[in-house]
Design a protein around this motif. Structure first.
Motif, PDB file in Angstrom:
ATOM      1  N   VAL A   1     -15.245  51.823  85.712  1.00  0.00           N
ATOM      2  CA  VAL A   1     -14.057  51.029  85.923  1.00  0.00           C
ATOM      3  C   VAL A   1     -14.393  49.785  86.677  1.00  0.00           C
ATOM      4  N   PHE A   2     -13.984  48.524  86.063  1.00  0.00           N
ATOM      5  CA  PHE A   2     -14.308  47.229  86.683  1.00  0.00           C
ATOM      6  C   PHE A   2     -12.828  46.968  87.505  1.00  0.00           C
ATOM      7  N   VAL A   3     -13.139  46.623  88.771  1.00  0.00           N
ATOM      8  CA  VAL A   3     -11.657  46.424  89.636  1.00  0.00           C
ATOM      9  C   VAL A   3     -12.051  45.169  90.658  1.00  0.00           C
ATOM     10  N   ASP A   4     -11.006  44.818  91.160  1.00  0.00           N
ATOM     11  CA  ASP A   4     -11.106  43.604  92.157  1.00  0.00           C
ATOM     12  C   ASP A   4     -11.811  44.106  93.365  1.00  0.00           C
ATOM     13  N   ARG A   5     -12.732  43.606  93.968  1.00  0.00           N
ATOM     14  CA  ARG A   5     -13.189  43.996  95.190  1.00  0.00           C
ATOM     15  C   ARG A   5     -12.460  44.221  96.321  1.00  0.00           C
ATOM     16  N   GLU A   6     -11.163  43.567  96.661  1.00  0.00           N
ATOM     17  CA  GLU A   6     -10.403  43.612  97.525  1.00  0.00           C
ATOM     18  C   GLU A   6      -9.372  44.568  97.225  1.00  0.00           C
ATOM     19  N   ASN A   7      -8.693  44.450  96.197  1.00  0.00           N
ATOM     20  CA  ASN A   7      -7.452  45.583  96.012  1.00  0.00           C
ATOM     21  C   ASN A   7      -7.871  46.762  95.285  1.00  0.00           C
ATOM     22  N   ARG A   8      -8.885  46.809  94.678  1.00  0.00           N
ATOM     23  CA  ARG A   8      -9.331  48.025  94.041  1.00  0.00           C
ATOM     24  C   ARG A   8      -8.646  48.336  92.929  1.00  0.00           C
ATOM     25  N   ARG A   9      -7.875  47.259  92.363  1.00  0.00           N
ATOM     26  CA  ARG A   9      -7.214  47.365  90.934  1.00  0.00           C
ATOM     27  C   ARG A   9      -7.984  47.067  89.879  1.00  0.00           C
ATOM     28  N   PRO A  10      -7.691  47.740  88.676  1.00  0.00           N
ATOM     29  CA  PRO A  10      -8.419  47.246  87.409  1.00  0.00           C
ATOM     30  C   PRO A  10      -8.398  46.073  87.073  1.00  0.00           C
ATOM     31  N   VAL A  11      -9.459  45.114  86.344  1.00  0.00           N
ATOM     32  CA  VAL A  11      -9.217  43.921  85.967  1.00  0.00           C
ATOM     33  C   VAL A  11     -10.133  43.886  84.950  1.00  0.00           C
ATOM     34  N   PRO A  12      -9.873  42.798  84.047  1.00  0.00           N
ATOM     35  CA  PRO A  12     -10.442  42.537  82.610  1.00  0.00           C
ATOM     36  C   PRO A  12     -11.941  42.289  82.988  1.00  0.00           C
ATOM     37  N   LEU A  13     -12.883  42.935  82.338  1.00  0.00           N
ATOM     38  CA  LEU A  13     -14.353  42.488  82.371  1.00  0.00           C
ATOM     39  C   LEU A  13     -14.636  41.035  82.327  1.00  0.00           C
ATOM     40  N   PRO A  14     -15.298  40.484  83.307  1.00  0.00           N
ATOM     41  CA  PRO A  14     -15.746  38.965  83.271  1.00  0.00           C
ATOM     42  C   PRO A  14     -16.506  38.591  81.990  1.00  0.00           C
ATOM     43  N   ASP A  15     -16.116  37.598  81.358  1.00  0.00           N
ATOM     44  CA  ASP A  15     -16.660  36.995  80.142  1.00  0.00           C
ATOM     45  C   ASP A  15     -18.363  37.336  79.807  1.00  0.00           C
ATOM     46  N   GLU A  16     -19.113  36.714  81.082  1.00  0.00           N
ATOM     47  CA  GLU A  16     -20.523  37.027  81.013  1.00  0.00           C
ATOM     48  C   GLU A  16     -20.972  38.595  81.044  1.00  0.00           C
ATOM     49  N   LEU A  17     -20.264  39.303  81.682  1.00  0.00           N
ATOM     50  CA  LEU A  17     -20.590  40.783  81.544  1.00  0.00           C
ATOM     51  C   LEU A  17     -20.263  41.466  80.393  1.00  0.00           C
ATOM     52  N   ARG A  18     -18.962  40.984  79.798  1.00  0.00           N
ATOM     53  CA  ARG A  18     -18.514  41.659  78.512  1.00  0.00           C
ATOM     54  C   ARG A  18     -19.747  40.964  77.446  1.00  0.00           C
ATOM     55  N   ALA A  19     -20.219  39.931  77.554  1.00  0.00           N
ATOM     56  CA  ALA A  19     -21.066  39.518  76.443  1.00  0.00           C
ATOM     57  C   ALA A  19     -22.447  40.308  76.727  1.00  0.00           C
ATOM     58  N   ALA A  20     -22.784  40.638  77.724  1.00  0.00           N
ATOM     59  CA  ALA A  20     -23.896  41.338  77.964  1.00  0.00           C
ATOM     60  C   ALA A  20     -23.742  42.694  77.226  1.00  0.00           C
ATOM     61  N   LEU A  21     -22.800  43.208  77.764  1.00  0.00           N
ATOM     62  CA  LEU A  21     -22.563  44.559  77.124  1.00  0.00           C
ATOM     63  C   LEU A  21     -22.143  44.869  75.813  1.00  0.00           C
ATOM     64  N   GLU A  22     -21.639  44.019  75.165  1.00  0.00           N
ATOM     65  CA  GLU A  22     -21.512  44.071  73.671  1.00  0.00           C
ATOM     66  C   GLU A  22     -23.151  43.679  73.062  1.00  0.00           C
ATOM     67  N   GLY A  23     -23.918  43.168  73.831  1.00  0.00           N
ATOM     68  CA  GLY A  23     -25.075  43.168  73.160  1.00  0.00           C
ATOM     69  C   GLY A  23     -25.999  44.582  73.193  1.00  0.00           C
ATOM     70  N   ILE A  24     -25.543  45.387  73.955  1.00  0.00           N
ATOM     71  CA  ILE A  24     -25.970  46.802  73.878  1.00  0.00           C
ATOM     72  C   ILE A  24     -25.144  47.831  73.330  1.00  0.00           C
ATOM     73  N   ALA A  25     -23.933  47.535  72.499  1.00  0.00           N
ATOM     74  CA  ALA A  25     -23.160  48.348  71.992  1.00  0.00           C
ATOM     75  C   ALA A  25     -23.533  48.564  70.693  1.00  0.00           C
TER      76      ALA A  25
END
Length: 137
Positions: A113-137
């Motif tokens: 689960v990807f979270v904000d570094r400071e408050n540890r609350r879930p955040v949407p995946l950053p675009d670059e990370l999402r694109a990379a992950l879609e490439g191996i889905a």
């Protein structure tokens, strides 16, 4: 599930200390191999900045099914694919293969689960990370 199911691979060298008293790689090391292939992919391909980035991934679930023993000095090919991609979470499947083998020595499942570094609350995946992950889905 064989080697062909995994679009990304990372070579991992076993170490002498990975073996336990029974002469094979201890089960805890398999989880370290999972962490290694996942984070290698996220850093090199997904642009994840583990030291200063605003988003970090937390492991919320992991599982391993052992099929065959690994032992030092076996090389390990760690295969990675995305089984499920959510808004802020990713479910990975991992295959650990004794160098060159078509059949896995272990199969794993790992959920980030990807979270904000400071408050540890879930955040949407950053675009670059999402694109990379879609490439191996």
């Amino acid at each position: 599930m064989d080697r062909s199911a995994f679009p990304h691979f990372h070579a991992i060298s076993t170490r002498w200390k990975d073996n336990d008293v029974y002469g094979h790689v201890n089960n805890v090391e398999y989880y370290s191999f999972f962490d290694t292939v996942i984070n290698e992919f996220l850093i090199r391909t997904g642009g994840l900045d583990i030291h200063r980035g605003p988003v970090i991934g937390l492991c919320v679930e992991s599982q391993c099914t052992f099929k065959a023993s690994l032992a030092f000095p076996d090389p390990v090919d760690a295969g990675l694919r995305v089984a499920k991609l959510g808004n802020s979470s990713v479910t990975y499947e991992i295959g650990l293969f004794r160098g060159g083998s078509a059949e896995p020595a272990a199969l794993g499942r790992f959920v980030h689960v990807f979270v904000d570094r400071e408050n540890r609350r879930p955040v949407p995946l950053p675009d670059e990370l999402r694109a990379a992950l879609e490439g191996i889905a």
